[in-house]
Design an enzyme around this catalytic site. Structure first.
Site, PDB file in Angstrom:
ATOM      1  NE  ARG A  56     -38.091  20.429   4.178  1.00 30.41           N
ATOM      2  CZ  ARG A  56     -37.960  19.330   3.433  1.00 30.41           C
ATOM      3  NH1 ARG A  56     -38.682  19.138   2.371  1.00 30.41           N
ATOM      4  NH2 ARG A  56     -37.105  18.392   3.768  1.00 30.41           N
ATOM      5  CG  ASN A 102     -36.372  30.477   9.655  1.00 25.42           C
ATOM      6  OD1 ASN A 102     -36.127  30.857   8.513  1.00 25.42           O
ATOM      7  ND2 ASN A 102     -35.452  30.415  10.602  1.00 25.42           N
ATOM      8  CB  VAL A 103     -42.405  27.666   7.840  1.00 27.89           C
ATOM      9  CG1 VAL A 103     -42.765  28.830   6.920  1.00 27.89           C
ATOM     10  CG2 VAL A 103     -41.487  26.686   7.107  1.00 27.89           C
ATOM     11  CG  HIS A 126     -42.153  34.013   4.628  1.00 28.84           C
ATOM     12  ND1 HIS A 126     -40.838  33.956   4.238  1.00 28.84           N
ATOM     13  CD2 HIS A 126     -42.589  35.252   4.264  1.00 28.84           C
ATOM     14  CE1 HIS A 126     -40.491  35.103   3.661  1.00 28.84           C
ATOM     15  NE2 HIS A 126     -41.530  35.912   3.679  1.00 28.84           N
ATOM     16  CB  THR A 133     -32.278  36.349   6.154  1.00 28.96           C
ATOM     17  OG1 THR A 133     -32.928  36.663   4.917  1.00 28.96           O
ATOM     18  CG2 THR A 133     -32.013  37.631   6.910  1.00 28.96           C
ATOM     19  CB  SER A 134     -29.889  35.254   1.165  1.00 27.32           C
ATOM     20  OG  SER A 134     -31.259  35.020   0.902  1.00 27.32           O
TER      21      SER A 134
HETATM   22  N1  APR Z   1     -25.688  30.682  10.644  1.00 30.53           N
HETATM   23  C1  APR Z   1     -26.126  31.862  10.133  1.00 30.53           C
HETATM   24  N2  APR Z   1     -26.382  32.044   8.828  1.00 30.53           N
HETATM   25  C2  APR Z   1     -26.209  30.996   8.000  1.00 30.53           C
HETATM   26  C3  APR Z   1     -25.760  29.743   8.456  1.00 30.53           C
HETATM   27  C4  APR Z   1     -25.484  29.600   9.855  1.00 30.53           C
HETATM   28  N3  APR Z   1     -25.049  28.449  10.392  1.00 30.53           N
HETATM   29  N4  APR Z   1     -25.680  28.908   7.384  1.00 30.53           N
HETATM   30  C5  APR Z   1     -26.091  29.622   6.309  1.00 30.53           C
HETATM   31  N5  APR Z   1     -26.409  30.882   6.668  1.00 30.53           N
HETATM   32  C6  APR Z   1     -26.900  31.987   5.846  1.00 30.53           C
HETATM   33  C7  APR Z   1     -26.534  31.951   4.384  1.00 30.53           C
HETATM   34  O1  APR Z   1     -25.238  32.521   4.185  1.00 30.53           O
HETATM   35  C8  APR Z   1     -27.632  32.791   3.753  1.00 30.53           C
HETATM   36  O2  APR Z   1     -27.286  34.173   3.717  1.00 30.53           O
HETATM   37  O3  APR Z   1     -28.309  31.949   5.865  1.00 30.53           O
HETATM   38  C9  APR Z   1     -28.813  32.594   4.709  1.00 30.53           C
HETATM   39  C10 APR Z   1     -29.915  31.724   4.149  1.00 30.53           C
HETATM   40  O4  APR Z   1     -30.468  32.348   3.032  1.00 30.53           O
HETATM   41  P1  APR Z   1     -31.713  31.724   2.260  1.00 30.53           P
HETATM   42  O5  APR Z   1     -31.484  30.270   2.041  1.00 30.53           O
HETATM   43  O6  APR Z   1     -31.957  32.593   1.087  1.00 30.53           O
HETATM   44  O7  APR Z   1     -32.925  31.823   3.308  1.00 30.53           O
HETATM   45  P2  APR Z   1     -33.859  33.051   3.686  1.00 30.53           P
HETATM   46  O8  APR Z   1     -33.129  34.343   3.557  1.00 30.53           O
HETATM   47  O9  APR Z   1     -34.468  32.713   4.996  1.00 30.53           O
HETATM   48  O10 APR Z   1     -34.967  32.960   2.567  1.00 30.53           O
HETATM   49  C11 APR Z   1     -36.050  33.831   2.613  1.00 30.53           C
HETATM   50  O11 APR Z   1     -37.177  32.695   0.824  1.00 30.53           O
HETATM   51  O12 APR Z   1     -37.619  30.573  -0.002  1.00 30.53           O
HETATM   52  C12 APR Z   1     -38.156  31.680   0.616  1.00 30.53           C
HETATM   53  O13 APR Z   1     -40.026  31.879   2.006  1.00 30.53           O
HETATM   54  C13 APR Z   1     -38.743  31.327   1.945  1.00 30.53           C
HETATM   55  O14 APR Z   1     -38.523  32.388   4.079  1.00 30.53           O
HETATM   56  C14 APR Z   1     -37.828  32.014   2.919  1.00 30.53           C
HETATM   57  C15 APR Z   1     -37.312  33.200   2.127  1.00 30.53           C
END
Ligand code: APR
Length: 229
Positions: A55, A86-87, A103, A169-170
């Site tokens: 990573r 994000n890391v 994180h 972020t989801s």
């Molecule tokens: N622009 C904006 N958003 C986007 C894009 C883009 N180009 N592509 C994808 N996404 C959205 C997705 O629709 C989703 O809602 O980014 C989000 C990513 O979600 P996750 O993969 O769940 O990531 P995140 O919310 O950062 O996860 C939180 O979970 O695994 C742990 O510690 C880790 O920090 C992380 C935490």
């Protein structure tokens, strides 16, 4: 205006860094449970180190995208703090000056014995790399099942927000997702994400269902409008 921005993996997606939940629970080909939990570390340190070494290399090769750059530009007109899950270091490299890493960071190692011993790193962490007290180094990353030491500071910052902006972020992972409840009732909330995250119980959100690069342009229009009022 004080703008507080909560970002997640989606803002780095257009830089070529895969999001976590994009493909059936696999993260860059790994099961999260095998690499991003404290149990995983106890079971197979080598695999966990390899995963984060990859990573780190991936993040070093990536460049900030327009989403990161537009966020950094907001500082010309506003007081901006980025709270990121994000890391990677793409916010800093885009020019954001106040970034809270909820994180942790790929570019720090820490002692497994004394969590205050944190070291800047660029290269790999290997089995046998030790802190000054002689214990194995690990990535300075908050794994599932671990406390999030920066959450209180992040909540205090969020309480002060005049505008709360959420990008990529989801909103599935707590306590980060719960920060939305630290905003004042009257604080406008803007969400940029191509897949509208399910945010229960919060009304009056401006949803921009687009990628960070184009969605941020629209978010800035809304911010300009709000700051005129
Ligand atoms: N622009 C904006 N958003 C986007 C894009 C883009 N180009 N592509 C994808 N996404 C959205 C997705 O629709 C989703 O809602 O980014 C989000 C990513 O979600 P996750 O993969 O769940 O990531 P995140 O919310 O950062 O996860 C939180 O979970 O695994 C742990 O510690 C880790 O920090 C992380 C935490």
């Amino acid at each position: 205006m004080k703008i507080v921005v909560l970002t997640g993996a989606g803002i780095s997606a257009e830089s070529g860094i895969p999001t976590f939940r994009a493909s059936d629970g696999l993260w860059a080909g790994y099961d999260i449970n095998d690499v991003a939990t404290y149990d995983a570390w106890r079971k197979d340190k080598e695999l966990v180190l390899q995963f984060y070494n990859e990573r780190r290399q991936n993040a070093k090769q990536a460049a900030p995208n327009k989403g990161h750059l537009l966020l950094a530009e907001l500082e010309k007109k506003h007081e901006v703090t980025v709270i990121t899950q994000n890391v990677d270091d793409l916010h800093e490299r885009a020019g954001s000056s106040k970034v809270v890493h909820l994180h942790g960071s790929l570019f720090e190692a820490r002692s497994t014995l004394d969590e205050r011993l944190v070291y800047d790193i660029e290269g790999d962490i290997l089995i046998g790399d030790k802190c000054e007290k002689g214990s194995q180094l690990r990535p300075n990353i908050v794994w599932f099942g671990e406390a999030v030491p920066m959450i209180e500071k992040a909540a205090e910052i969020t309480e002060e927000a005049d505008i709360f902006l959420i990008v990529g972020t989801s909103m599935l992972v707590y306590p980060a997702a719960g920060l939305i409840h630290s905003t004042k009732q009257e604080t406008p909330i803007i969400v940029v994400d191509p897949n509208k995250p399910d945010i229960g119980g919060v009304l009056g959100i401006h949803f921009i269902e687009e990628k960070a690069s184009t969605g941020m342009l629209k978010a800035i229009e809304i911010i300009d409008q709000l700051s005129k009022n």
